[in-house]
Design a protein around this motif. Structure first.
Motif: not given
Length: 471
Positions: A34-37, A78-91
């Motif tokens: 899935a796309l999170v752009f 799939a995303t254009n901001v993987a670092e931001q997504i990874e940071q959110y998923l730590t929670k």
């Protein structure tokens, strides 16, 4: 009925048939994606009321949990901001976290204010994820606002694997909602040619092999360029327009496309669409819930996931909407009849593009009049044919129309269109006839002034000026 709909998904009538213990056939592997752009300043989706772009990630978390619950692989975001997504998923607990894939920069260019801006980049996701698939795997492209209810039909997956593609044909919904002629015209505009059997495919799910994606992508890019050039004239903005056009082009070349909706692999359900039978949706493997995004986002924050809990909420919404729908329609009809006339008149007055439309079929007699009107600072549009006059009257909304008479083929109603039915004559163009002879014919009540051929054109100019001054 409501009790039946609220039951869980383990009843015999809904249970997926299990493969026999002696079966040695290998299961078809799917890769859900899935796309999170996220793009600051873009318009986003008109169906999403939240301003936080990470709400799409919350939907993806619920989707991932539902996929795992029915035995499907973990979702890849799939995303254009993987670092931001990874940071959110730590929670988020590790069992609920989807995988994250950083997309390479896109080749697609379009204004950020385009509706459904982010969805256009599904083409990048499709191309880049397909390149990572192993032999025999199927890419399962999904929207984030979806829910998995049950395992996928293995026989259907094998057919998709053999043919290369399965898509969700929603032509019946699009044609009935917007008119088949309009939808087909848009498809053929984006496709760049006439289509043999135009079909509109929903963007919420696509099953495709790497080989098919490699065939589809060049067509999709070509369709995107035509789509981008015609975007202001199209009824729909988003990936469905150019992906559907590309799929149609491949179908015209002989590629078969399996309809996933016919097999109930997926269903698109709006909670306000009360005429659809929920029992049909309960038998679907995947549900697309574009009107229930907040419900899916809240589910992402619960300690445990329960498809039955989400389903009960859908049933409740459905039953409530069935109760209030007749009242809602009555209120809307009353409001429409009361305010539509005023809103239409205000729109007409505020969007006038020219002062005068001059219609002269013999292409010369009123040219002197056009020159006089223009010399006095008026914005004038001449028209020669009846069809041209009709089109310009609708497109430019002139404040005054001057036409030769008698014109026979075109009467005031033809030129005015819907404006002829406005009860307040002061809010539609002033209609002035400048006859080709001196016989005053009965032109009907739509015409405001009539001048014989022998009249001084200056009189017509004064009449036009007076009409504009009164406006």
């Amino acid at each position: 009925m409501s009790a039946l709909l609220r039951r869980n998904f383990d009843e015999p009538s809904c249970r997926q048939a299990a493969p026999s213990s002696g079966s040695t056939r290998k299961r078809v592997a799917v890769v859900p994606c899935a796309l999170v752009f996220i793009e600051t300043g873009s318009t986003g989706s008109p169906n999403c009321t939240r301003t936080d772009p990470l709400c799409y990630l919350e939907q993806a978390i619920t989707l991932n949990r539902s996929l795992i619950a029915v035995g499907l692989p973990r979702l890849t975001v799939a995303t254009n901001v993987a670092e931001q997504i990874e940071q959110y998923l730590t929670k988020v607990d590790s069992d609920s976290r989807p995988r994250v894939l950083q997309l390479s920069p896109s080749r697609l260019t379009l204004p950020k204010m385009t509706r459904f801006y982010s969805a256009h980049f599904k083409l990048d996701m499709m191309e880049q994820v397909a390149a990572t698939l192993h032999e025999g795997e199927l890419l399962m492209l999904l929207d984030t606002d979806m829910l998995a209810l049950r395992a996928l039909d293995e026989e259907l997956l094998r057919r998709c694997q053999m043919i290369g593609v399965g898509a969700f044909d929603i032509s019946d919904q699009e044609f009935s909602a917007y008119g088949d002629a309009r939808v087909i015209r848009d498809l053929e505009t984006v496709a760049g040619k006439s289509l043999r059997n135009p079909r509109w495919f929903g963007g919420e799910v696509l099953l495709a092999s790497t080989g098919f994606v490699n065939e589809l992508v060049p067509y999709a890019h070509a369709c995107f360029e035509r789509y981008r050039l015609a975007i202001d004239d199209l009824n729909h903005n988003g990936d469905e327009a150019f992906i559907s056009a590309a799929l149609n082009l491949l179908a015209d070349e002989g590629h078969q496309i399996i309809d996933l909706g016919a097999h109930r692999l997926v269903g698109r359900h709006w909670s306000g669409n009360t005429h659809r039978d929920l029992r049909w949706f309960k038998g679907c493997s995947l549900l697309h819930l574009p009107g229930c995004k907040r419900l899916l986002e809240r589910e992402a924050h619960r300690d445990t996931f329960s498809a039955e809990r989400v389903w009960r909420n859908l049933v409740l919404r459905h039953e409530l909407n069935r109760t209030v729908w007749p009242l809602r329609r009555w209120v809307r009809s009353r409001a429409r009849s009361r305010y539509d006339g005023r809103l239409q008149r205000d729109a007409i007055r505020s969007t006038a593009a020219v002062d005068v439309l001059v219609f002269d079929p013999d292409a010369g007699r009123l040219s002197g009049l056009v020159s006089r009107l223009t010399s006095q600072g008026m914005q004038v549009m001449p028209a020669i044919t009846t069809e041209e006059a009709r089109n310009e009257a609708r497109r430019l909304n002139p404040r005054v129309i001057v036409a030769s008479s008698p014109i026979g083929a075109a009467n005031a109603g033809d030129l005015l269109g819907d404006l002829s039915r406005l009860p307040d004559r002061s809010h539609r163009p002033v209609m002035i006839a400048f006859s080709i002879d001196d016989v005053c014919l009965d032109w009907g009540p739509e015409w405001d002034r009539w001048f014989p051929r022998s009249a001084d054109p200056g009189e017509v100019v004064r009449a036009v000026r007076d009409a504009l001054t009164r406006r």
